[in-house]
Design an enzyme around this catalytic site. Structure first.
Site, PDB file in Angstrom:
ATOM      1  N   ASN A  49       0.848  -1.197   0.000  1.00  0.00           N
ATOM      2  CA  ASN A  49       0.000   0.000   0.000  1.00  0.00           C
ATOM      3  C   ASN A  49       0.880   1.241   0.000  1.00  0.00           C
ATOM      4  O   ASN A  49       2.020   1.213   0.460  1.00  0.00           O
ATOM      5  CB  ASN A  49      -0.897   0.039   1.250  1.00  0.00           C
ATOM      6  CG  ASN A  49      -1.875  -1.115   1.287  1.00  0.00           C
ATOM      7  OD1 ASN A  49      -2.245  -1.660   0.259  1.00  0.00           O
ATOM      8  ND2 ASN A  49      -2.308  -1.494   2.479  1.00  0.00           N
TER       9      ASN A  49
ATOM     10  N   HIS B 140      -6.136   2.154  13.027  1.00  0.00           N
ATOM     11  CA  HIS B 140      -6.846   1.158  12.220  1.00  0.00           C
ATOM     12  C   HIS B 140      -6.315  -0.257  12.438  1.00  0.00           C
ATOM     13  O   HIS B 140      -5.156  -0.462  12.799  1.00  0.00           O
ATOM     14  CB  HIS B 140      -6.687   1.473  10.723  1.00  0.00           C
ATOM     15  CG  HIS B 140      -7.298   2.769  10.317  1.00  0.00           C
ATOM     16  ND1 HIS B 140      -6.973   3.407   9.141  1.00  0.00           N
ATOM     17  CD2 HIS B 140      -8.192   3.584  10.921  1.00  0.00           C
ATOM     18  CE1 HIS B 140      -7.647   4.525   9.037  1.00  0.00           C
ATOM     19  NE2 HIS B 140      -8.396   4.676  10.112  1.00  0.00           N
TER      20      HIS B 140
ATOM     21  N   LYS C 100       1.621  -5.409   9.452  1.00  0.00           N
ATOM     22  CA  LYS C 100       2.081  -4.342   8.554  1.00  0.00           C
ATOM     23  C   LYS C 100       3.564  -4.077   8.758  1.00  0.00           C
ATOM     24  O   LYS C 100       4.055  -4.116   9.888  1.00  0.00           O
ATOM     25  CB  LYS C 100       1.299  -3.046   8.819  1.00  0.00           C
ATOM     26  CG  LYS C 100      -0.190  -3.178   8.569  1.00  0.00           C
ATOM     27  CD  LYS C 100      -0.993  -2.059   9.151  1.00  0.00           C
ATOM     28  CE  LYS C 100      -2.478  -2.361   8.988  1.00  0.00           C
ATOM     29  NZ  LYS C 100      -3.332  -1.479   9.793  1.00  0.00           N
TER      30      LYS C 100
ATOM     31  N   HIS D  62      -2.991   0.499  14.307  1.00  0.00           N
ATOM     32  CA  HIS D  62      -1.893   1.258  13.686  1.00  0.00           C
ATOM     33  C   HIS D  62      -2.375   2.636  13.249  1.00  0.00           C
ATOM     34  O   HIS D  62      -3.519   2.801  12.794  1.00  0.00           O
ATOM     35  CB  HIS D  62      -1.367   0.498  12.461  1.00  0.00           C
ATOM     36  CG  HIS D  62      -0.331   1.266  11.711  1.00  0.00           C
ATOM     37  ND1 HIS D  62      -0.523   1.704  10.419  1.00  0.00           N
ATOM     38  CD2 HIS D  62       0.892   1.706  12.089  1.00  0.00           C
ATOM     39  CE1 HIS D  62       0.549   2.379  10.020  1.00  0.00           C
ATOM     40  NE2 HIS D  62       1.428   2.380  11.007  1.00  0.00           N
TER      41      HIS D  62
ATOM     42  N   TYR E 290       3.540   0.665   2.817  1.00  0.00           N
ATOM     43  CA  TYR E 290       3.584  -0.425   3.787  1.00  0.00           C
ATOM     44  C   TYR E 290       3.076  -1.724   3.177  1.00  0.00           C
ATOM     45  O   TYR E 290       2.188  -1.722   2.335  1.00  0.00           O
ATOM     46  CB  TYR E 290       2.817  -0.072   5.067  1.00  0.00           C
ATOM     47  CG  TYR E 290       1.425   0.456   4.885  1.00  0.00           C
ATOM     48  CD1 TYR E 290       1.188   1.759   4.450  1.00  0.00           C
ATOM     49  CD2 TYR E 290       0.327  -0.344   5.159  1.00  0.00           C
ATOM     50  CE1 TYR E 290      -0.093   2.249   4.296  1.00  0.00           C
ATOM     51  CE2 TYR E 290      -0.966   0.143   5.014  1.00  0.00           C
ATOM     52  CZ  TYR E 290      -1.159   1.434   4.588  1.00  0.00           C
ATOM     53  OH  TYR E 290      -2.432   1.922   4.439  1.00  0.00           O
TER      54      TYR E 290
ATOM     55  N   LYS F 250     -14.557   9.327   8.451  1.00  0.00           N
ATOM     56  CA  LYS F 250     -14.650   7.970   9.014  1.00  0.00           C
ATOM     57  C   LYS F 250     -13.838   7.875  10.307  1.00  0.00           C
ATOM     58  O   LYS F 250     -14.297   7.347  11.313  1.00  0.00           O
ATOM     59  CB  LYS F 250     -14.116   6.961   7.980  1.00  0.00           C
ATOM     60  CG  LYS F 250     -14.134   5.514   8.448  1.00  0.00           C
ATOM     61  CD  LYS F 250     -13.458   4.572   7.443  1.00  0.00           C
ATOM     62  CE  LYS F 250     -11.953   4.598   7.598  1.00  0.00           C
ATOM     63  NZ  LYS F 250     -11.239   3.507   6.907  1.00  0.00           N
ATOM     64  N   ASP F 251     -12.623   8.399  10.282  1.00  0.00           N
ATOM     65  CA  ASP F 251     -11.748   8.270  11.461  1.00  0.00           C
ATOM     66  C   ASP F 251     -12.252   9.088  12.637  1.00  0.00           C
ATOM     67  O   ASP F 251     -12.068   8.715  13.794  1.00  0.00           O
ATOM     68  CB  ASP F 251     -10.309   8.660  11.085  1.00  0.00           C
ATOM     69  CG  ASP F 251      -9.636   7.574  10.249  1.00  0.00           C
ATOM     70  OD1 ASP F 251      -8.496   7.800   9.807  1.00  0.00           O
ATOM     71  OD2 ASP F 251     -10.247   6.498  10.058  1.00  0.00           O
TER      72      ASP F 251
HETATM   73  C1  LIG Z   1      -6.547   0.452   3.293  1.00  0.00           C
HETATM   74  C2  LIG Z   1      -7.114   0.348   1.908  1.00  0.00           C
HETATM   75  C3  LIG Z   1      -7.976   1.307   1.400  1.00  0.00           C
HETATM   76  N1  LIG Z   1      -8.471   1.180   0.141  1.00  0.00           N
HETATM   77  C4  LIG Z   1      -9.346   2.231  -0.359  1.00  0.00           C
HETATM   78  C5  LIG Z   1     -10.607   2.414   0.461  1.00  0.00           C
HETATM   79  C6  LIG Z   1     -10.887   3.904   0.372  1.00  0.00           C
HETATM   80  O1  LIG Z   1     -11.667   4.176  -0.799  1.00  0.00           O
HETATM   81  C7  LIG Z   1      -9.516   4.538   0.178  1.00  0.00           C
HETATM   82  C8  LIG Z   1      -8.957   5.155   1.439  1.00  0.00           C
HETATM   83  O2  LIG Z   1      -9.064   4.178   2.463  1.00  0.00           O
HETATM   84  P1  LIG Z   1      -8.816   4.595   3.980  1.00  0.00           P
HETATM   85  O3  LIG Z   1      -9.475   5.912   4.243  1.00  0.00           O
HETATM   86  O4  LIG Z   1      -9.160   3.405   4.855  1.00  0.00           O
HETATM   87  O5  LIG Z   1      -7.219   4.795   3.987  1.00  0.00           O
HETATM   88  P2  LIG Z   1      -6.349   5.156   5.276  1.00  0.00           P
HETATM   89  O6  LIG Z   1      -7.081   6.080   6.173  1.00  0.00           O
HETATM   90  O7  LIG Z   1      -5.021   5.565   4.744  1.00  0.00           O
HETATM   91  O8  LIG Z   1      -6.209   3.770   6.052  1.00  0.00           O
HETATM   92  C9  LIG Z   1      -5.000   3.073   6.130  1.00  0.00           C
HETATM   93  O9  LIG Z   1      -4.149   3.788   6.974  1.00  0.00           O
HETATM   94  C10 LIG Z   1      -3.790   3.271   8.231  1.00  0.00           C
HETATM   95  C11 LIG Z   1      -2.519   3.955   8.670  1.00  0.00           C
HETATM   96  C12 LIG Z   1      -3.633   1.807   8.285  1.00  0.00           C
HETATM   97  O10 LIG Z   1      -2.888   1.257   9.094  1.00  0.00           O
HETATM   98  C13 LIG Z   1      -4.413   0.968   7.380  1.00  0.00           C
HETATM   99  O11 LIG Z   1      -3.549   0.202   6.590  1.00  0.00           O
HETATM  100  C14 LIG Z   1      -5.361   1.654   6.500  1.00  0.00           C
HETATM  101  O12 LIG Z   1      -6.569   1.642   7.218  1.00  0.00           O
HETATM  102  O13 LIG Z   1      -8.651   3.467  -0.259  1.00  0.00           O
HETATM  103  C15 LIG Z   1      -8.151   0.119  -0.684  1.00  0.00           C
HETATM  104  O14 LIG Z   1      -8.606   0.024  -1.826  1.00  0.00           O
HETATM  105  N2  LIG Z   1      -7.314  -0.843  -0.210  1.00  0.00           N
HETATM  106  C16 LIG Z   1      -6.772  -0.779   1.060  1.00  0.00           C
HETATM  107  O15 LIG Z   1      -5.991  -1.679   1.439  1.00  0.00           O
END
Ligand SMILES: Cc1cn([C@H]2C[C@H](O)[C@@H](COP(=O)(O)OP(=O)(O)O[C@H]3O[C@H](C)C(=O)[C@H](O)[C@H]3O)O2)c(=O)[nH]c1=O
Length: 201
Positions: A53, A67, A77, A124, A137, A174-175
């Site tokens: 990622n 998360h 991770k 994390h 990661y 969301k967060d």
């Molecule tokens: C995590 C992930 C997200 N997505 C898509 C889903 C959403 O449309 C978009 C953003 O997702 P999200 O807001 O969950 O991304 P982060 O807030 O950066 O979340 C991540 O950041 C923190 C630091 C973490 O440790 C996790 O790996 C992960 O939750 O990417 C994907 O298509 N695949 C994936 O593996």
């Protein structure tokens, strides 16, 4: 510090493992081995990574997390910063752990090549320490939205002292709405390895 190939690591029993990718500089620039299965195994990281990622965060003070993914898609991770710098956090959420709710933090920088292994059973998160940060990661299971879980960043019982700019934290909607630890029913079991402070570099 054990050095195997281009990655060095400390030998200790904590579930959270700091790694250090070594830079081989020359007149053209530098080269790094950013991942080595052999070095990871030697550091006790016995997981198979199945997905890479990468995220970009424009603002300083961007927080992504806390998360995790629930079983059957729980993820370990291996985190590194490829542009700028972050503070990276892991929170123990293993039911029955004597260090439940406790966290460790590590500064990861593109310049330094520091990495952090966060196993299953830990939430994390990171916060960006400058603008235009990119984090890459490896994860040990695929993305599974229906297994998505989290704890709110400013949970008072975890008590992370986030290094934030005067402009405050930047988060996703969301967060902002994630639950507090007291309202969380952990699906993770303690494995007998308490969280230990990370070695000071
Ligand atoms: C995590 C992930 C997200 N997505 C898509 C889903 C959403 O449309 C978009 C953003 O997702 P999200 O807001 O969950 O991304 P982060 O807030 O950066 O979340 C991540 O950041 C923190 C630091 C973490 O440790 C996790 O790996 C992960 O939750 O990417 C994907 O298509 N695949 C994936 O593996």
């Amino acid at each position: 510090m054990q050095l195997l190939f281009g990655l060095s690591f400390a030998m200790f029993s904590s579930p959270i493992v700091p790694l250090q990718a070594r830079r081989f500089g020359d007149a053209r620039g530098w080269f790094m081995e950013t991942y080595s299965e052999a070095a990871a195994l030697a550091a006790g990281i016995e997981v198979r990574f199945v997905q890479d990622n990468q995220s970009f965060s424009a603002a300083v003070g961007t927080i992504r997390g806390l998360h995790f993914q629930r079983p059957p898609r729980a993820q370990a991770k291996l985190v590194r910063c490829v542009r700028g710098s972050i503070m990276d956090y892991a929170v123990d959420i293993r039911r029955g752990s004597p260090t439940y709710g406790r966290h460790v933090a590590a500064k990861l920088t593109a310049e330094g090549g520091e990495q952090l292994f966060v196993p299953v059973g830990f939430a994390h998160a990171f916060v960006t320490l400058e603008p235009d940060v990119e984090v890459a990661y490896k994860v040990s299971d695929v993305y599974a939205p229906d297994c998505d879980g989290g704890i709110v960043w400013n949970d008072p019982t975890i008590g992370i002292d986030w290094p934030l700019p005067e402009t405050g934290a930047v988060l996703s909607d969301k967060d902002r709405l994630l639950p507090n630890l007291v309202d969380f029913d952990s699906p993770f079991e303690y494995d007998g390895r308490p969280l230990e402070p990370l070695p000071t570099r």
